[in-house]
Design a protein around this motif. Structure first.
Motif, PDB file in Angstrom:
ATOM      1  N   ALA A  12      -4.241  -1.225   4.662  1.00 19.31           N
ATOM      2  CA  ALA A  12      -3.753  -1.421   3.295  1.00 19.31           C
ATOM      3  C   ALA A  12      -2.401  -0.733   3.129  1.00 19.31           C
ATOM      4  O   ALA A  12      -1.484  -1.272   2.504  1.00 19.31           O
ATOM      5  N   LYS A  13      -2.259   0.446   3.698  1.00 24.24           N
ATOM      6  CA  LYS A  13      -0.996   1.190   3.624  1.00 24.24           C
ATOM      7  C   LYS A  13       0.107   0.410   4.335  1.00 24.24           C
ATOM      8  O   LYS A  13       1.196   0.240   3.794  1.00 24.24           O
ATOM      9  N   VAL A  14      -0.195  -0.078   5.535  1.00 23.03           N
ATOM     10  CA  VAL A  14       0.791  -0.843   6.299  1.00 23.03           C
ATOM     11  C   VAL A  14       1.157  -2.112   5.541  1.00 23.03           C
ATOM     12  O   VAL A  14       2.329  -2.466   5.439  1.00 23.03           O
ATOM     13  N   GLN A  15       0.175  -2.794   4.978  1.00 23.00           N
ATOM     14  CA  GLN A  15       0.449  -4.014   4.216  1.00 23.00           C
ATOM     15  C   GLN A  15       1.306  -3.699   2.987  1.00 23.00           C
ATOM     16  O   GLN A  15       2.231  -4.431   2.677  1.00 23.00           O
ATOM     17  N   GLY A  16       1.006  -2.590   2.336  1.00 20.58           N
ATOM     18  CA  GLY A  16       1.806  -2.185   1.183  1.00 20.58           C
ATOM     19  C   GLY A  16       3.237  -1.883   1.569  1.00 20.58           C
ATOM     20  O   GLY A  16       4.175  -2.243   0.863  1.00 20.58           O
ATOM     21  N   GLU A  17       3.426  -1.215   2.710  1.00 17.01           N
ATOM     22  CA  GLU A  17       4.779  -0.928   3.185  1.00 17.01           C
ATOM     23  C   GLU A  17       5.489  -2.227   3.531  1.00 17.01           C
ATOM     24  O   GLU A  17       6.664  -2.402   3.220  1.00 17.01           O
ATOM     25  N   TYR A  18       4.773  -3.136   4.151  1.00 15.11           N
ATOM     26  CA  TYR A  18       5.369  -4.417   4.503  1.00 15.11           C
ATOM     27  C   TYR A  18       5.762  -5.193   3.245  1.00 15.11           C
ATOM     28  O   TYR A  18       6.854  -5.726   3.155  1.00 15.11           O
ATOM     29  N   ASP A  19       4.863  -5.208   2.276  1.00 20.69           N
ATOM     30  CA  ASP A  19       5.148  -5.900   1.024  1.00 20.69           C
ATOM     31  C   ASP A  19       6.366  -5.282   0.340  1.00 20.69           C
ATOM     32  O   ASP A  19       7.214  -5.991  -0.184  1.00 20.69           O
TER      33      ASP A  19
END
Length: 95
Positions: A79-86
């Motif tokens: 979720a953290k990685v996806q948030g950073e990507y977003d």
């Protein structure tokens, strides 16, 4: 293969690289059981089993709490990685 001991990842490195170095994701198993669990086979008999049954064996080996904690680490990290990507994607689009 029973006398040889291996470090076994509960959640495979190929699918979950984010916890490859997490000591909670590694246990010591005999090579026979390790090989069987990696191939979705019964750790003792070697008969083919479903992924859900294999996951139940991992829960028996390390305990359900530890297993669930690892799942939570995976979810949190992804979720953290996806948030950073977003967030990066939004920055790129805001000239």
């Amino acid at each position: 293969m029973l006398a040889c001991l291996d470090h076994a990842h509960i959640f495979p490195v190929s699918l979950y690289p984010e916890i490859m170095y997490d000591p909670d994701n590694v246990v010591l198993l005999n090579r026979y059981s390790h090989h069987n669990l990696d191939d979705c086979k019964h750790p003792v008999t070697g008969e083919q089993i479903e992924k859900e049954e294999r996951d139940l064996y991992w829960k028996k080996i390390i305990g359900e709490t530890k297993y669930n904690n690892l799942l939570e680490k995976i979810r949190t990290n992804r979720a953290k990685v996806q948030g950073e990507y977003d967030g990066e994607e939004e920055e790129c689009c805001n000239y």
